[in-house]
Design a protein around this motif. Structure first.
Motif, mmCIF file in Angstrom:
data_model
loop_
_atom_site.group_PDB
_atom_site.id
_atom_site.type_symbol
_atom_site.label_atom_id
_atom_site.label_comp_id
_atom_site.label_asym_id
_atom_site.label_seq_id
_atom_site.Cartn_x
_atom_site.Cartn_y
_atom_site.Cartn_z
ATOM 1 N N LEU A 89 0.831 -1.209 0.000
ATOM 2 C CA LEU A 89 0.000 0.000 0.000
ATOM 3 C C LEU A 89 0.869 1.264 0.000
ATOM 4 O O LEU A 89 0.583 2.233 -0.711
ATOM 5 C CB LEU A 89 -0.911 -0.024 1.223
ATOM 6 C CG LEU A 89 -2.365 0.353 0.991
ATOM 7 C CD1 LEU A 89 -3.006 -0.521 -0.067
ATOM 8 C CD2 LEU A 89 -3.161 0.240 2.281
ATOM 9 N N LYS A 90 1.943 1.225 0.791
ATOM 10 C CA LYS A 90 2.851 2.388 0.839
ATOM 11 C C LYS A 90 3.509 2.605 -0.521
ATOM 12 O O LYS A 90 3.740 3.746 -0.934
ATOM 13 C CB LYS A 90 3.956 2.162 1.883
ATOM 14 C CG LYS A 90 3.497 2.379 3.313
ATOM 15 C CD LYS A 90 4.700 2.248 4.250
ATOM 16 C CE LYS A 90 4.361 1.439 5.476
ATOM 17 N NZ LYS A 90 5.519 0.927 6.189
ATOM 18 N N ALA A 91 3.824 1.514 -1.209
ATOM 19 C CA ALA A 91 4.462 1.644 -2.521
ATOM 20 C C ALA A 91 3.472 2.197 -3.544
ATOM 21 O O ALA A 91 3.822 3.060 -4.369
ATOM 22 C CB ALA A 91 5.014 0.300 -2.971
ATOM 23 N N VAL A 92 2.212 1.741 -3.488
ATOM 24 C CA VAL A 92 1.192 2.285 -4.399
ATOM 25 C C VAL A 92 0.952 3.762 -4.045
ATOM 26 O O VAL A 92 0.744 4.597 -4.924
ATOM 27 C CB VAL A 92 -0.126 1.463 -4.318
ATOM 28 C CG1 VAL A 92 -1.221 2.120 -5.153
ATOM 29 C CG2 VAL A 92 0.109 0.025 -4.795
ATOM 30 N N GLY A 93 1.032 4.069 -2.760
ATOM 31 C CA GLY A 93 0.898 5.465 -2.324
ATOM 32 C C GLY A 93 2.056 6.334 -2.785
ATOM 33 O O GLY A 93 1.978 7.557 -2.737
ATOM 34 N N GLY A 94 3.147 5.713 -3.209
ATOM 35 C CA GLY A 94 4.303 6.472 -3.710
ATOM 36 C C GLY A 94 5.298 6.820 -2.614
ATOM 37 O O GLY A 94 6.178 7.648 -2.819
ATOM 38 N N PHE A 95 5.165 6.172 -1.442
ATOM 39 C CA PHE A 95 6.064 6.501 -0.330
ATOM 40 C C PHE A 95 7.351 5.680 -0.369
ATOM 41 O O PHE A 95 8.351 6.096 0.198
ATOM 42 C CB PHE A 95 5.353 6.308 1.019
ATOM 43 C CG PHE A 95 4.148 7.186 1.166
ATOM 44 C CD1 PHE A 95 4.300 8.558 1.367
ATOM 45 C CD2 PHE A 95 2.867 6.678 1.061
ATOM 46 C CE1 PHE A 95 3.192 9.392 1.478
ATOM 47 C CE2 PHE A 95 1.757 7.503 1.168
ATOM 48 C CZ PHE A 95 1.921 8.862 1.374
ATOM 49 N N ILE A 96 7.297 4.487 -0.991
ATOM 50 C CA ILE A 96 8.536 3.732 -1.187
ATOM 51 C C ILE A 96 8.579 3.199 -2.618
ATOM 52 O O ILE A 96 7.541 2.971 -3.228
ATOM 53 C CB ILE A 96 8.707 2.565 -0.180
ATOM 54 C CG1 ILE A 96 7.461 1.684 -0.162
ATOM 55 C CG2 ILE A 96 8.995 3.046 1.212
ATOM 56 C CD1 ILE A 96 7.647 0.490 0.755
ATOM 57 N N ARG A 97 9.806 3.016 -3.113
ATOM 58 C CA ARG A 97 9.981 2.572 -4.505
ATOM 59 C C ARG A 97 10.328 1.095 -4.565
ATOM 60 O O ARG A 97 11.089 0.608 -3.725
ATOM 61 C CB ARG A 97 11.149 3.335 -5.133
ATOM 62 C CG ARG A 97 10.872 4.796 -5.261
ATOM 63 C CD ARG A 97 10.889 5.166 -6.725
ATOM 64 N NE ARG A 97 10.857 6.607 -6.829
ATOM 65 C CZ ARG A 97 11.578 7.293 -7.683
ATOM 66 N NH1 ARG A 97 12.432 6.671 -8.481
ATOM 67 N NH2 ARG A 97 11.456 8.592 -7.746
ATOM 68 N N PRO A 98 9.843 0.385 -5.577
ATOM 69 C CA PRO A 98 10.217 -1.025 -5.718
ATOM 70 C C PRO A 98 11.709 -1.186 -5.985
ATOM 71 O O PRO A 98 12.311 -0.350 -6.673
ATOM 72 C CB PRO A 98 9.425 -1.485 -6.948
ATOM 73 C CG PRO A 98 8.384 -0.463 -7.187
ATOM 74 C CD PRO A 98 8.890 0.821 -6.612
ATOM 75 N N THR A 99 12.298 -2.241 -5.427
ATOM 76 C CA THR A 99 13.679 -2.581 -5.729
ATOM 77 C C THR A 99 13.725 -3.202 -7.121
ATOM 78 O O THR A 99 14.709 -3.115 -7.841
ATOM 79 C CB THR A 99 14.178 -3.662 -4.722
ATOM 80 O OG1 THR A 99 13.702 -3.336 -3.442
ATOM 81 C CG2 THR A 99 15.677 -3.772 -4.731
ATOM 82 N N GLU A 100 12.619 -3.864 -7.462
ATOM 83 C CA GLU A 100 12.528 -4.575 -8.729
ATOM 84 C C GLU A 100 11.065 -4.500 -9.169
ATOM 85 O O GLU A 100 10.172 -4.528 -8.338
ATOM 86 C CB GLU A 100 12.918 -6.038 -8.444
ATOM 87 C CG GLU A 100 12.858 -6.967 -9.589
ATOM 88 C CD GLU A 100 13.153 -8.413 -9.142
ATOM 89 O OE1 GLU A 100 13.693 -9.136 -9.957
ATOM 90 O OE2 GLU A 100 12.811 -8.806 -8.011
ATOM 91 N N GLY A 101 10.826 -4.421 -10.465
ATOM 92 C CA GLY A 101 9.460 -4.408 -10.988
ATOM 93 C C GLY A 101 8.898 -3.009 -11.127
ATOM 94 O O GLY A 101 9.606 -2.012 -10.905
ATOM 95 N N GLN A 102 7.635 -2.954 -11.497
ATOM 96 C CA GLN A 102 6.987 -1.664 -11.799
ATOM 97 C C GLN A 102 5.605 -1.579 -11.170
ATOM 98 O O GLN A 102 4.894 -2.580 -11.112
ATOM 99 C CB GLN A 102 6.744 -1.551 -13.301
ATOM 100 C CG GLN A 102 7.959 -1.331 -14.126
ATOM 101 C CD GLN A 102 7.567 -1.124 -15.592
ATOM 102 O OE1 GLN A 102 6.383 -1.118 -15.932
ATOM 103 N NE2 GLN A 102 8.554 -0.963 -16.433
ATOM 104 N N ILE A 103 5.246 -0.367 -10.766
ATOM 105 C CA ILE A 103 3.868 -0.103 -10.335
ATOM 106 C C ILE A 103 3.327 0.991 -11.245
ATOM 107 O O ILE A 103 3.894 2.099 -11.290
ATOM 108 C CB ILE A 103 3.798 0.349 -8.867
ATOM 109 C CG1 ILE A 103 4.516 -0.661 -7.962
ATOM 110 C CG2 ILE A 103 2.353 0.527 -8.434
ATOM 111 C CD1 ILE A 103 4.494 -0.304 -6.493
ATOM 112 N N LEU A 104 2.260 0.671 -11.969
ATOM 113 C CA LEU A 104 1.698 1.621 -12.925
ATOM 114 C C LEU A 104 0.276 1.990 -12.528
ATOM 115 O O LEU A 104 -0.533 1.112 -12.219
ATOM 116 C CB LEU A 104 1.667 1.014 -14.336
ATOM 117 C CG LEU A 104 2.987 0.489 -14.904
ATOM 118 C CD1 LEU A 104 2.755 -0.224 -16.227
ATOM 119 C CD2 LEU A 104 3.980 1.638 -15.097
ATOM 120 N N LEU A 105 -0.006 3.296 -12.549
ATOM 121 C CA LEU A 105 -1.374 3.781 -12.338
ATOM 122 C C LEU A 105 -1.777 4.484 -13.622
ATOM 123 O O LEU A 105 -1.072 5.402 -14.073
ATOM 124 C CB LEU A 105 -1.411 4.754 -11.144
ATOM 125 C CG LEU A 105 -2.790 5.264 -10.751
ATOM 126 C CD1 LEU A 105 -3.661 4.164 -10.151
ATOM 127 C CD2 LEU A 105 -2.675 6.417 -9.744
#
Ligand SMILES: Nc1ncnc2c1ncn2[C@@H]1O[C@H](COP(=O)(O)OP(=O)(O)OP(=O)(O)O)[C@@H](O)[C@H]1O
Length: 263
Positions: free
Chosen positions: A60-76
């Motif tokens: 949830l924090k990563a989707v919120g933009g508070f932490i970045r993935p070490t690997e992979g992508q989150i797209l909105l």
């Protein structure tokens, strides 16, 4: 209530592609999730369900933009998430998420004005609308410390929905409430969802809550969180003891399971 299933066509609103999330501290590296994939479509009530510490809040924090993935992508909406934004509002478990120096009305109004997303008149109108929806008209000018836990959570949900975000991120919002209030709040959330059809990404470790709230449920393994299965629910499926047992078996079995469907 009617159920919204995953649309068979159209692009996903939110995509996680092989997302690994880690916390690096001076002397340790915690892998919270490992190569997690899932897609959320508009108006989904999408649940992240798994044992304590499996990385649900971290996702949830990563989707919120508070932490970045070490690997992979989150797209909105097809764009990579790099920072927090008003297109993603969050509701937390803690009762202290409201500004204590602002009234109920001011708490709901503030993000709409601070981001400039709505004009003053629109923001005021939307605030009044949501105060009525959560039935707190008598408390519109009250300060958070005078409200019960359930009332504070209703204000936090109203504040999130009033912003008309692309997705509302909810991190165990009812976990600190007593059982009766929790049940009522779940019903109220579903009523508000009927009105708004806002896309929900909802974290819980309660199987019954997941089945009641969600139309789709992602089951995660223990640390590091990996996808075990994805399940679709149907109307009144929270009455379905078989579904509860199936989720329990998948969550607590040792083998990863391919996506399961509950027709
Ligand atoms: N700031 C942090 N620094 C280091 N490790 C962290 C941090 N936050 C969380 N973790 C670790 O990452 C893992 C995942 O934590 P997370 O809070 O995402 O789990 P969760 O599934 O939401 O748990 P719960 O259901 O208990 O809230 C845990 O092992 C946790 O200890």
């Amino acid at each position: 209530m009617s159920d919204v299933r995953r649309p068979t066509e159209g692009a996903p609103l939110l995509s996680l592609k092989a997302v690994t999330l880690q916390y690096k501290t001076r002397d340790s590296l915690v892998t919270a999730t490992y190569r997690v994939d899932f897609q959320v479509f508009k108006s989904d009530r999408y649940i992240l369900l798994g044992p304590s510490g499996c990385g649900k809040s971290t996702i949830l924090k990563a989707v919120g933009g508070f932490i970045r993935p070490t690997e992979g992508q989150i797209l909105l909406n097809g764009k990579r998430i790099t920072r927090p934004g008003p297109d993603r509002m969050m509701v937390f478990q803690e009762f202290d998420q409201l500004a204590p120096w602002k009234t109920v009305r001011e708490n709901i109004l503030f993000p709409m004005r601070a981001t400039g997303k709505f004009s003053r008149a629109e923001a005021q109108e939307r605030t009044d609308h949501y105060i009525e929806k959560i039935q707190l008209e008598k408390f519109a000018d009250a300060y958070p410390h005078t409200l019960s836990g359930g009332m504070k959570q209703r204000v936090a949900i109203a504040r999130g929905m009033a912003m008309e975000p692309d997705i509302l991120l909810m991190d165990e919002p009812f976990a600190a409430l007593d059982a009766l209030t929790r049940d009522r709040m779940q019903d109220e959330l579903l009523r508000l969802w009927e009105d708004t059809r806002v896309t929900l990404l909802f974290v819980t470790h309660s199987i019954s809550e997941a089945i009641k709230i969600g139309n789709r449920i992602l089951l995660l393994s223990a640390l590091p969180g990996q996808v075990k299965a994805e399940i679709g629910t149907r109307d009144n499926s929270f009455l379905d003891a078989g579904l509860q047992a199936m989720i329990h078996d998948i969550l607590f079995s040792d083998t990863a399971t391919a996506a399961a469907a509950h027709a």
